[in-house]
Design a protein around this motif. Structure first.
Motif, PDB file in Angstrom:
ATOM      1  N   ARG A   5       0.844  -1.206   0.000  1.00  0.00           N
ATOM      2  CA  ARG A   5       0.000   0.000   0.000  1.00  0.00           C
ATOM      3  C   ARG A   5       0.871   1.245   0.000  1.00  0.00           C
ATOM      4  NH1 ARG A   5      -3.717  -0.012   4.761  1.00  0.00           N
ATOM      5  NH2 ARG A   5      -2.076  -1.189   5.740  1.00  0.00           N
ATOM      6  N   SER A  23      -4.799  13.134   2.604  1.00  0.00           N
ATOM      7  CA  SER A  23      -5.991  12.512   3.211  1.00  0.00           C
ATOM      8  C   SER A  23      -6.681  11.565   2.239  1.00  0.00           C
ATOM      9  CB  SER A  23      -6.980  13.581   3.677  1.00  0.00           C
ATOM     10  OG  SER A  23      -6.411  14.365   4.683  1.00  0.00           O
ATOM     11  N   GLU A  24      -6.786  11.983   0.993  1.00  0.00           N
ATOM     12  CA  GLU A  24      -7.414  11.129  -0.025  1.00  0.00           C
ATOM     13  C   GLU A  24      -6.592   9.872  -0.280  1.00  0.00           C
ATOM     14  OE1 GLU A  24      -9.760  14.415  -2.752  1.00  0.00           O
ATOM     15  OE2 GLU A  24      -7.587  14.186  -3.007  1.00  0.00           O
ATOM     16  N   ALA A  27      -7.052   7.471   2.662  1.00  0.00           N
ATOM     17  CA  ALA A  27      -8.352   6.794   2.598  1.00  0.00           C
ATOM     18  C   ALA A  27      -8.369   5.772   1.460  1.00  0.00           C
ATOM     19  CB  ALA A  27      -9.463   7.823   2.407  1.00  0.00           C
ATOM     20  N   HIS A  28      -7.850   6.154   0.315  1.00  0.00           N
ATOM     21  CA  HIS A  28      -7.856   5.256  -0.840  1.00  0.00           C
ATOM     22  C   HIS A  28      -7.091   3.963  -0.563  1.00  0.00           C
ATOM     23  CE1 HIS A  28      -8.059   4.081  -5.045  1.00  0.00           C
ATOM     24  NE2 HIS A  28      -6.789   3.761  -4.951  1.00  0.00           N
ATOM     25  N   TRP A  29      -5.938   4.086   0.103  1.00  0.00           N
ATOM     26  CA  TRP A  29      -5.113   2.912   0.386  1.00  0.00           C
ATOM     27  C   TRP A  29      -5.411   2.318   1.757  1.00  0.00           C
ATOM     28  CZ3 TRP A  29      -3.569   0.626  -3.646  1.00  0.00           C
ATOM     29  CH2 TRP A  29      -3.317   1.361  -4.797  1.00  0.00           C
ATOM     30  N   ARG A  30      -6.525   2.730   2.347  1.00  0.00           N
ATOM     31  CA  ARG A  30      -7.075   2.139   3.576  1.00  0.00           C
ATOM     32  C   ARG A  30      -6.155   2.198   4.787  1.00  0.00           C
ATOM     33  NH1 ARG A  30     -11.903  -0.620   2.100  1.00  0.00           N
ATOM     34  NH2 ARG A  30     -12.016  -0.795  -0.140  1.00  0.00           N
ATOM     35  N   PHE A  31      -5.536   3.375   4.969  1.00  0.00           N
ATOM     36  CA  PHE A  31      -4.809   3.637   6.203  1.00  0.00           C
ATOM     37  C   PHE A  31      -5.817   4.170   7.208  1.00  0.00           C
ATOM     38  CE2 PHE A  31      -1.369   3.431   3.208  1.00  0.00           C
ATOM     39  CZ  PHE A  31      -0.345   2.852   3.937  1.00  0.00           C
ATOM     40  N   ALA A  32      -5.499   4.066   8.493  1.00  0.00           N
ATOM     41  CA  ALA A  32      -6.423   4.492   9.548  1.00  0.00           C
ATOM     42  C   ALA A  32      -6.735   5.984   9.457  1.00  0.00           C
ATOM     43  CB  ALA A  32      -5.848   4.150  10.921  1.00  0.00           C
ATOM     44  N   SER A  34      -4.842  10.081   7.841  1.00  0.00           N
ATOM     45  CA  SER A  34      -3.699  10.729   7.202  1.00  0.00           C
ATOM     46  C   SER A  34      -2.474  10.753   8.112  1.00  0.00           C
ATOM     47  CB  SER A  34      -4.057  12.136   6.727  1.00  0.00           C
ATOM     48  OG  SER A  34      -4.473  12.935   7.796  1.00  0.00           O
ATOM     49  N   HIS A  36      -1.652   8.466  10.389  1.00  0.00           N
ATOM     50  CA  HIS A  36      -1.096   7.108  10.356  1.00  0.00           C
ATOM     51  C   HIS A  36      -0.330   6.871   9.049  1.00  0.00           C
ATOM     52  CE1 HIS A  36      -1.525   2.674   9.520  1.00  0.00           C
ATOM     53  NE2 HIS A  36      -0.825   2.691  10.638  1.00  0.00           N
ATOM     54  N   PHE A  37      -0.913   7.289   7.944  1.00  0.00           N
ATOM     55  CA  PHE A  37      -0.262   7.156   6.647  1.00  0.00           C
ATOM     56  C   PHE A  37       1.057   7.928   6.612  1.00  0.00           C
ATOM     57  CE2 PHE A  37       0.101   9.170   2.333  1.00  0.00           C
ATOM     58  CZ  PHE A  37       0.684   8.082   1.705  1.00  0.00           C
TER      59      PHE A  37
END
Length: 76
Positions: A5, A23-24, A27-32, A34, A36-37
């Motif tokens: 991911r 943020s997008e 969300a798209h890559w299914r992180f908890a 922004s 966390h990502f």
């Protein structure tokens, strides 16, 4: 799976058009979220997604950019 991911999100940061926000992407890559990502990205790549996107954008705009083996100092 998290590394995959992150790789896909990193590639998305280099898209010349239609770049998603952090943020997008998260969300798209299914992180908890922004945050966390961003933390995961920085831990894996050594810079934040924003820093990475800016560095790749600056590199692509550099007028002195040459493919490997084709730079002025490397000509035969």
């Amino acid at each position: 799976m998290p590394h995959r991911r992150l790789q896909e999100a990193r590639l998305a940061l280099t898209w010349p058009s239609g770049r998603l926000s952090i943020s997008e992407l998260a969300a798209h890559w299914r992180f908890a979220g922004s945050s966390h990502f961003t933390r995961a990205f920085k831990k894996h790549y050594g810079q934040t997604p924003t820093e990475y996107a800016r560095s790749t954008e600056a590199a692509s705009l550099s007028p002195n950019r040459h493919p490997p083996g084709h730079g002025p100092a490397e000509s035969t």
